[in-house]
Design a protein around this motif. Sequence first.
Motif, PDB file in Angstrom:
ATOM      1  N   PRO A 163       0.803  -1.225   0.000  1.00  0.00           N
ATOM      2  CA  PRO A 163       0.000   0.000   0.000  1.00  0.00           C
ATOM      3  C   PRO A 163       0.838   1.278   0.000  1.00  0.00           C
ATOM      4  CG  PRO A 163      -0.949  -1.596   1.504  1.00  0.00           C
ATOM      5  CD  PRO A 163       0.364  -2.168   1.054  1.00  0.00           C
ATOM      6  N   ASN A 164       0.415   2.235  -0.829  1.00  0.00           N
ATOM      7  CA  ASN A 164       1.041   3.562  -0.901  1.00  0.00           C
ATOM      8  C   ASN A 164       2.470   3.536  -1.432  1.00  0.00           C
ATOM      9  OD1 ASN A 164      -1.166   3.534   1.130  1.00  0.00           O
ATOM     10  ND2 ASN A 164      -0.751   5.715   1.263  1.00  0.00           N
ATOM     11  N   GLN A 172      -5.806   0.170  -1.559  1.00  0.00           N
ATOM     12  CA  GLN A 172      -4.428   0.507  -1.215  1.00  0.00           C
ATOM     13  C   GLN A 172      -4.349   1.746  -0.344  1.00  0.00           C
ATOM     14  OE1 GLN A 172      -2.228   0.651  -4.992  1.00  0.00           O
ATOM     15  NE2 GLN A 172      -1.086  -1.022  -4.092  1.00  0.00           N
ATOM     16  N   ALA A 173      -5.451   2.408  -0.171  1.00  0.00           N
ATOM     17  CA  ALA A 173      -5.411   3.729   0.459  1.00  0.00           C
ATOM     18  C   ALA A 173      -6.021   3.735   1.850  1.00  0.00           C
ATOM     19  CB  ALA A 173      -6.127   4.722  -0.436  1.00  0.00           C
ATOM     20  N   LYS A 211       2.458   9.164   1.114  1.00  0.00           N
ATOM     21  CA  LYS A 211       1.908   9.380   2.451  1.00  0.00           C
ATOM     22  C   LYS A 211       1.201   8.132   2.980  1.00  0.00           C
ATOM     23  CE  LYS A 211      -0.780  12.774   5.058  1.00  0.00           C
ATOM     24  NZ  LYS A 211      -1.527  14.043   4.974  1.00  0.00           N
ATOM     25  N   GLY A 212       1.594   7.701   4.164  1.00  0.00           N
ATOM     26  CA  GLY A 212       1.000   6.530   4.795  1.00  0.00           C
ATOM     27  C   GLY A 212       1.837   5.276   4.695  1.00  0.00           C
ATOM     28  N   ALA A 213       2.823   5.245   3.786  1.00  0.00           N
ATOM     29  CA  ALA A 213       3.648   4.054   3.615  1.00  0.00           C
ATOM     30  C   ALA A 213       4.670   3.942   4.743  1.00  0.00           C
ATOM     31  CB  ALA A 213       4.369   4.102   2.273  1.00  0.00           C
ATOM     32  N   SER A 214       4.913   2.728   5.182  1.00  0.00           N
ATOM     33  CA  SER A 214       5.931   2.463   6.202  1.00  0.00           C
ATOM     34  C   SER A 214       6.263   0.981   6.140  1.00  0.00           C
ATOM     35  CB  SER A 214       5.426   2.830   7.600  1.00  0.00           C
ATOM     36  OG  SER A 214       4.342   1.993   7.970  1.00  0.00           O
ATOM     37  N   ILE A 215       7.307   0.592   6.872  1.00  0.00           N
ATOM     38  CA  ILE A 215       7.647  -0.823   6.951  1.00  0.00           C
ATOM     39  C   ILE A 215       8.245  -1.106   8.324  1.00  0.00           C
ATOM     40  CG2 ILE A 215       9.944  -0.519   5.931  1.00  0.00           C
ATOM     41  CD1 ILE A 215       9.477  -3.223   4.520  1.00  0.00           C
ATOM     42  N   GLY A 216       7.791  -2.188   8.933  1.00  0.00           N
ATOM     43  CA  GLY A 216       8.275  -2.548  10.268  1.00  0.00           C
ATOM     44  C   GLY A 216       9.610  -3.270  10.221  1.00  0.00           C
TER      45      GLY A 216
END
Length: 377
Positions: free
Chosen positions: A41-42, A224-225, A96-101
């Motif tokens: 997503p994003n 995806q949003a 905006k909103g994308a990240s990864i742990g």
Amino acid sequence: MSKVDFEPQHSRLFIPNFLSLNECRELEFIHKSSSTVGYRPNVFSTTLSHLIATNSSHLVIPFIPIRERLKDRLEEFFKCEYELVIEFTGLISWSKGASIGWHSDDNRPYLKQRHFSAVCYLNSYGKDFSGGIFHFQDGEPKSIMPKAGDVVMYTADDHNIHSVDEITEGERLTVALWFSRDGSHDEDKKLISLLSQHLLHKNVADSYLPLPASGNMYWFSHGQASDCQIGFNICWARLHVLGYDIYISQDSGGDSDVSDLLVVHFYCWQGSALLDKVSNTDSKVVKVTDVQREKISGLNSVLSNDDDFASKVFCNMLSEENRSICFDWSGILAAVAAWEDYALNISQQIHLQFPYWKIHESIYNLQLDEQCSTNKR
């Protein structure tokens, strides 16, 4: 050699200013005019195989010297000269909103062949986006605030478990390369096969304009949003946040022209250099009729269902008034001409170099002077 046989003295390397600003801008141009929906997503991506499949083989050329320099520097630092193949090359942007742990780059069974990773930052934290800081779980450097031109290389194992903070504004852009000791995962052999099919019946003078991929590769959907229940075409959304509206003439039969997207982003990349070549007296005002305005509004509602949502995903850190581009017809015409020269140059390069790539099953950079003299003999 397996991973357990290899224990590097150092597990990561950070290099500031590895890429020039112009190299960053060129890759940004390629990504923003070619990218599709990515793997999470994003996230949006542009792979070399995608460029080849959409009539943009020539856009592979700018990647080649960068890949070579990265591979040489990585092999030198990790003491594994002539042992690696490039498994993957791609432009990846996080909106905006994308990240990864926390994870390592080989933490899935189907990625066990991955030995090293390299990430080149093409834009800068605090200027082009907020959030997106890269963290290693331990060791030094502990955190990296991305800056255009900087590179981080690291072993793709538990020595380098890492995470990326959520993007809170703008779009974070990188070129990512993954390396392997397993020759069966050599990206070049697969790319050369694709190039063989594409270049076989293509003349250097043929069109340089990309062919659109299937619609679902460009459609950023509500799935995806996160909590947003709408979607938009990412190609036209990128134009919208630059301040352009979309008009498709009746003569086009209602089909959108992907060349519009490419020329605008080429114009953004070359900007001042293009304007220096044209006279202010060449500027023309393009007037839009009421009927055309109505059509533009209708197209925007179809191609970008929610203007605010598109802006939230793609807008950069500039102020609202600075983000819009003042339309200058002479500048756009200059961009079209400059794009044709640029595309012809790199198209000639790929046609000259491809026979050598095919023989050696490897994509590498050759000097054109050397090739031309060889061809003459």
